[in-house]
Motif scaffolding. Sequence first.
Motif, PDB file in Angstrom:
ATOM      1  N   GLU A 249     -16.264  22.228 -25.207  1.00 17.82           N
ATOM      2  CA  GLU A 249     -17.370  23.168 -25.379  1.00 17.82           C
ATOM      3  C   GLU A 249     -17.394  24.280 -24.332  1.00 17.82           C
ATOM      4  O   GLU A 249     -18.169  25.229 -24.472  1.00 17.82           O
ATOM      5  CB  GLU A 249     -18.715  22.419 -25.315  1.00 17.82           C
ATOM      6  CG  GLU A 249     -18.954  21.445 -26.450  1.00 17.82           C
ATOM      7  CD  GLU A 249     -18.412  20.054 -26.159  1.00 17.82           C
ATOM      8  OE1 GLU A 249     -18.682  19.148 -26.946  1.00 17.82           O
ATOM      9  OE2 GLU A 249     -17.717  19.895 -25.130  1.00 17.82           O
ATOM     10  N   THR A 250     -16.621  24.151 -23.262  1.00 12.08           N
ATOM     11  CA  THR A 250     -16.743  25.096 -22.153  1.00 12.08           C
ATOM     12  C   THR A 250     -15.401  25.732 -21.810  1.00 12.08           C
ATOM     13  O   THR A 250     -14.340  25.169 -22.073  1.00 12.08           O
ATOM     14  CB  THR A 250     -17.290  24.405 -20.895  1.00 12.08           C
ATOM     15  OG1 THR A 250     -16.378  23.392 -20.474  1.00 12.08           O
ATOM     16  CG2 THR A 250     -18.653  23.768 -21.168  1.00 12.08           C
ATOM     17  N   MET A 251     -15.473  26.907 -21.227  1.00  8.26           N
ATOM     18  CA  MET A 251     -14.315  27.568 -20.641  1.00  8.26           C
ATOM     19  C   MET A 251     -14.725  27.997 -19.246  1.00  8.26           C
ATOM     20  O   MET A 251     -15.485  28.957 -19.085  1.00  8.26           O
ATOM     21  CB  MET A 251     -13.881  28.774 -21.477  1.00  8.26           C
ATOM     22  CG  MET A 251     -12.789  29.620 -20.829  1.00  8.26           C
ATOM     23  SD  MET A 251     -11.262  28.712 -20.527  1.00  8.26           S
ATOM     24  CE  MET A 251     -10.607  28.630 -22.185  1.00  8.26           C
ATOM     25  N   ASN A 252     -14.251  27.258 -18.243  1.00 10.00           N
ATOM     26  CA  ASN A 252     -14.700  27.455 -16.871  1.00 10.00           C
ATOM     27  C   ASN A 252     -16.221  27.260 -16.847  1.00 10.00           C
ATOM     28  O   ASN A 252     -16.709  26.245 -17.305  1.00 10.00           O
ATOM     29  CB  ASN A 252     -14.225  28.789 -16.336  1.00 10.00           C
ATOM     30  CG  ASN A 252     -12.702  28.887 -16.352  1.00 10.00           C
ATOM     31  OD1 ASN A 252     -12.015  27.893 -16.169  1.00 10.00           O
ATOM     32  ND2 ASN A 252     -12.169  30.071 -16.609  1.00 10.00           N
ATOM     33  N   SER A 253     -17.002  28.235 -16.349  1.00 11.69           N
ATOM     34  CA  SER A 253     -18.452  28.032 -16.315  1.00 11.69           C
ATOM     35  C   SER A 253     -19.138  28.537 -17.578  1.00 11.69           C
ATOM     36  O   SER A 253     -20.345  28.319 -17.759  1.00 11.69           O
ATOM     37  CB  SER A 253     -19.064  28.710 -15.080  1.00 11.69           C
ATOM     38  OG  SER A 253     -18.821  30.111 -15.098  1.00 11.69           O
ATOM     39  N   PHE A 254     -18.393  29.195 -18.474  1.00  6.22           N
ATOM     40  CA  PHE A 254     -19.000  29.724 -19.691  1.00  6.22           C
ATOM     41  C   PHE A 254     -19.200  28.603 -20.708  1.00  6.22           C
ATOM     42  O   PHE A 254     -18.289  27.811 -20.967  1.00  6.22           O
ATOM     43  CB  PHE A 254     -18.116  30.810 -20.306  1.00  6.22           C
ATOM     44  CG  PHE A 254     -18.677  31.401 -21.573  1.00  6.22           C
ATOM     45  CD1 PHE A 254     -19.726  32.300 -21.519  1.00  6.22           C
ATOM     46  CD2 PHE A 254     -18.176  31.033 -22.810  1.00  6.22           C
ATOM     47  CE1 PHE A 254     -20.254  32.843 -22.675  1.00  6.22           C
ATOM     48  CE2 PHE A 254     -18.701  31.562 -23.975  1.00  6.22           C
ATOM     49  CZ  PHE A 254     -19.748  32.465 -23.910  1.00  6.22           C
ATOM     50  N   VAL A 260     -25.663  22.917 -27.475  1.00 10.64           N
ATOM     51  CA  VAL A 260     -24.709  21.944 -28.019  1.00 10.64           C
ATOM     52  C   VAL A 260     -23.920  21.266 -26.901  1.00 10.64           C
ATOM     53  O   VAL A 260     -23.570  20.082 -26.996  1.00 10.64           O
ATOM     54  CB  VAL A 260     -23.761  22.638 -29.031  1.00 10.64           C
ATOM     55  CG1 VAL A 260     -22.868  23.670 -28.320  1.00 10.64           C
ATOM     56  CG2 VAL A 260     -22.894  21.615 -29.756  1.00 10.64           C
ATOM     57  N   THR A 261     -23.643  22.004 -25.821  1.00  7.60           N
ATOM     58  CA  THR A 261     -22.943  21.411 -24.678  1.00  7.60           C
ATOM     59  C   THR A 261     -23.833  20.406 -23.969  1.00  7.60           C
ATOM     60  O   THR A 261     -23.413  19.280 -23.661  1.00  7.60           O
ATOM     61  CB  THR A 261     -22.520  22.506 -23.685  1.00  7.60           C
ATOM     62  OG1 THR A 261     -21.731  23.485 -24.360  1.00  7.60           O
ATOM     63  CG2 THR A 261     -21.713  21.923 -22.541  1.00  7.60           C
ATOM     64  N   ARG A 262     -25.067  20.794 -23.711  1.00  5.04           N
ATOM     65  CA  ARG A 262     -25.971  19.921 -22.961  1.00  5.04           C
ATOM     66  C   ARG A 262     -26.335  18.657 -23.727  1.00  5.04           C
ATOM     67  O   ARG A 262     -26.623  17.622 -23.112  1.00  5.04           O
ATOM     68  CB  ARG A 262     -27.243  20.702 -22.594  1.00  5.04           C
ATOM     69  CG  ARG A 262     -27.001  21.830 -21.593  1.00  5.04           C
ATOM     70  CD  ARG A 262     -26.707  21.291 -20.220  1.00  5.04           C
ATOM     71  NE  ARG A 262     -26.486  22.356 -19.261  1.00  5.04           N
ATOM     72  CZ  ARG A 262     -26.686  22.234 -17.955  1.00  5.04           C
ATOM     73  NH1 ARG A 262     -27.077  21.090 -17.452  1.00  5.04           N
ATOM     74  NH2 ARG A 262     -26.449  23.243 -17.147  1.00  5.04           N
ATOM     75  N   ARG A 263     -26.319  18.740 -25.066  1.00  6.86           N
ATOM     76  CA  ARG A 263     -26.592  17.523 -25.834  1.00  6.86           C
ATOM     77  C   ARG A 263     -25.483  16.493 -25.628  1.00  6.86           C
ATOM     78  O   ARG A 263     -25.751  15.288 -25.560  1.00  6.86           O
ATOM     79  CB  ARG A 263     -26.734  17.865 -27.324  1.00  6.86           C
ATOM     80  CG  ARG A 263     -28.077  18.444 -27.711  1.00  6.86           C
ATOM     81  CD  ARG A 263     -28.301  18.383 -29.208  1.00  6.86           C
ATOM     82  NE  ARG A 263     -27.314  19.137 -29.963  1.00  6.86           N
ATOM     83  CZ  ARG A 263     -27.450  20.417 -30.301  1.00  6.86           C
ATOM     84  NH1 ARG A 263     -28.549  21.081 -29.936  1.00  6.86           N
ATOM     85  NH2 ARG A 263     -26.518  21.040 -31.001  1.00  6.86           N
ATOM     86  N   ARG A 264     -24.266  16.949 -25.547  1.00  6.50           N
ATOM     87  CA  ARG A 264     -23.142  16.015 -25.388  1.00  6.50           C
ATOM     88  C   ARG A 264     -22.942  15.627 -23.923  1.00  6.50           C
ATOM     89  O   ARG A 264     -22.728  14.462 -23.608  1.00  6.50           O
ATOM     90  CB  ARG A 264     -21.869  16.663 -25.938  1.00  6.50           C
ATOM     91  CG  ARG A 264     -20.655  15.757 -25.931  1.00  6.50           C
ATOM     92  CD  ARG A 264     -19.544  16.306 -26.830  1.00  6.50           C
ATOM     93  NE  ARG A 264     -18.350  15.466 -26.782  1.00  6.50           N
ATOM     94  CZ  ARG A 264     -17.250  15.771 -26.109  1.00  6.50           C
ATOM     95  NH1 ARG A 264     -17.181  16.904 -25.434  1.00  6.50           N
ATOM     96  NH2 ARG A 264     -16.220  14.966 -26.116  1.00  6.50           N
ATOM     97  N   PHE A 265     -22.992  16.622 -23.048  1.00  8.36           N
ATOM     98  CA  PHE A 265     -22.839  16.377 -21.619  1.00  8.36           C
ATOM     99  C   PHE A 265     -23.883  17.187 -20.864  1.00  8.36           C
ATOM    100  O   PHE A 265     -23.691  18.384 -20.639  1.00  8.36           O
ATOM    101  CB  PHE A 265     -21.434  16.772 -21.137  1.00  8.36           C
ATOM    102  CG  PHE A 265     -20.342  15.885 -21.637  1.00  8.36           C
ATOM    103  CD1 PHE A 265     -20.325  14.541 -21.335  1.00  8.36           C
ATOM    104  CD2 PHE A 265     -19.338  16.393 -22.437  1.00  8.36           C
ATOM    105  CE1 PHE A 265     -19.332  13.713 -21.807  1.00  8.36           C
ATOM    106  CE2 PHE A 265     -18.335  15.578 -22.918  1.00  8.36           C
ATOM    107  CZ  PHE A 265     -18.324  14.236 -22.608  1.00  8.36           C
ATOM    108  N   PRO A 266     -25.005  16.584 -20.477  1.00 11.67           N
ATOM    109  CA  PRO A 266     -26.008  17.328 -19.703  1.00 11.67           C
ATOM    110  C   PRO A 266     -25.454  17.857 -18.384  1.00 11.67           C
ATOM    111  O   PRO A 266     -25.924  18.863 -17.862  1.00 11.67           O
ATOM    112  CB  PRO A 266     -27.111  16.291 -19.470  1.00 11.67           C
ATOM    113  CG  PRO A 266     -26.922  15.278 -20.549  1.00 11.67           C
ATOM    114  CD  PRO A 266     -25.434  15.225 -20.778  1.00 11.67           C
ATOM    115  N   THR A 267     -24.447  17.163 -17.824  1.00  7.48           N
ATOM    116  CA  THR A 267     -23.803  17.597 -16.582  1.00  7.48           C
ATOM    117  C   THR A 267     -22.308  17.306 -16.705  1.00  7.48           C
ATOM    118  O   THR A 267     -21.822  17.015 -17.790  1.00  7.48           O
ATOM    119  CB  THR A 267     -24.382  16.860 -15.359  1.00  7.48           C
ATOM    120  OG1 THR A 267     -24.115  15.463 -15.499  1.00  7.48           O
ATOM    121  CG2 THR A 267     -25.886  17.084 -15.256  1.00  7.48           C
TER     122      THR A 267
END
Length: 362
Positions: A249-254, A260-267
């Motif tokens: 879901e991420t590219m570096n900090s973007f 959708v990212t936080r639902r799968r991995f809050p951190t």
Amino acid sequence: MSLGHYVTMLRNGASGHRGVSGHGTMFGQMMTATLADEILTDAPGGVRALFCIGANPANALPDQRYAIEALRALDLLVTSEPVWSETARLADIVFAVKQPFERPDHTQFLEGLGLEIPFAQYTPALVPPPAGSDVVDDWMVYYALAQRLGLQLGLGVPVDMERTPDSDDLLELLTTGATVPLDTVRACPAGAVFDRPAPTILPAREGRDARLALAPDDVLAELDACRDGLSGRPDMAATHLLVARRERETMNSFGRDLAVTRRRFPTNPAWMHPDDLAALSLTDGARVRISVDHDSIVAEVRGDASVRRGVVSMSHGWGGLMTDDAAQEGASTTRLVARDRAVQAINAMPRLSAIPVIVSPL
């Protein structure tokens, strides 16, 4: 002079600027990992103003604590951001820029990365910016600055510096001389694979016998040094090796702030083999301190049987501005990257993975 020798000369800084670290430029560009040193130096020619686009150096540069000190020391820090990133929080000026669906674009960048088929696509802006928003095209910041400085910009051909272009004008310039005209690509809204002849390599021209230097001497020397380093045992004080991890879901900090990212991995958890967790009397969700000699971070652990024993696997690009609030912001792994040890001789890249660390339960 062969191409290999020419590239080696560019890498070694025989032409262009040479920074305080002693590293030269590579194709006219300085080495990112030396940026903080270039800012904090008292020597003539140090960096005093920095414009950022498509980058979050306050999170990405090695030794985050040192990097933030450098960014705060600048006379001017300007960034173009769609989110309130770490760099934006430090900046003197933040330009809010349009999101990808709010502007037209085409696939030329991806084509340049080496698509195996001659596919191309153009998309117009799909949605307008939100009502009442104050946003700008990311390129406009630099066009307007160049206009005021009386500079001529070019995208293969000169850009009109009198009449301000729009994004479609610039996309046209970028495709000047393309084998498939942009109008033809536009006529296929879903994109298409175009019937183009496969590129072929012609025989050498008469009298030319140069060959590519596939492995210049300094590259071979660096590989030898790396091999010799791997043959020895890591820091005996270390309990684990920290390795890089990618999330889809991420590219570096973007992308880390998307719902959708936080639902799968809050951190960004610290993934470890379950046997390693058991050896430390840890369970999923427990907090640990991960330390190197110059800094440490706090992270939550998760078990993953696919991770080797003795390894901690974490995604980079998370964390805030020097906080230990792992439950809210995650942890910035760049705090554990040393800027002045295990640095590659050619491109000044520090060791970003397989970092010896100490994992301690909290």
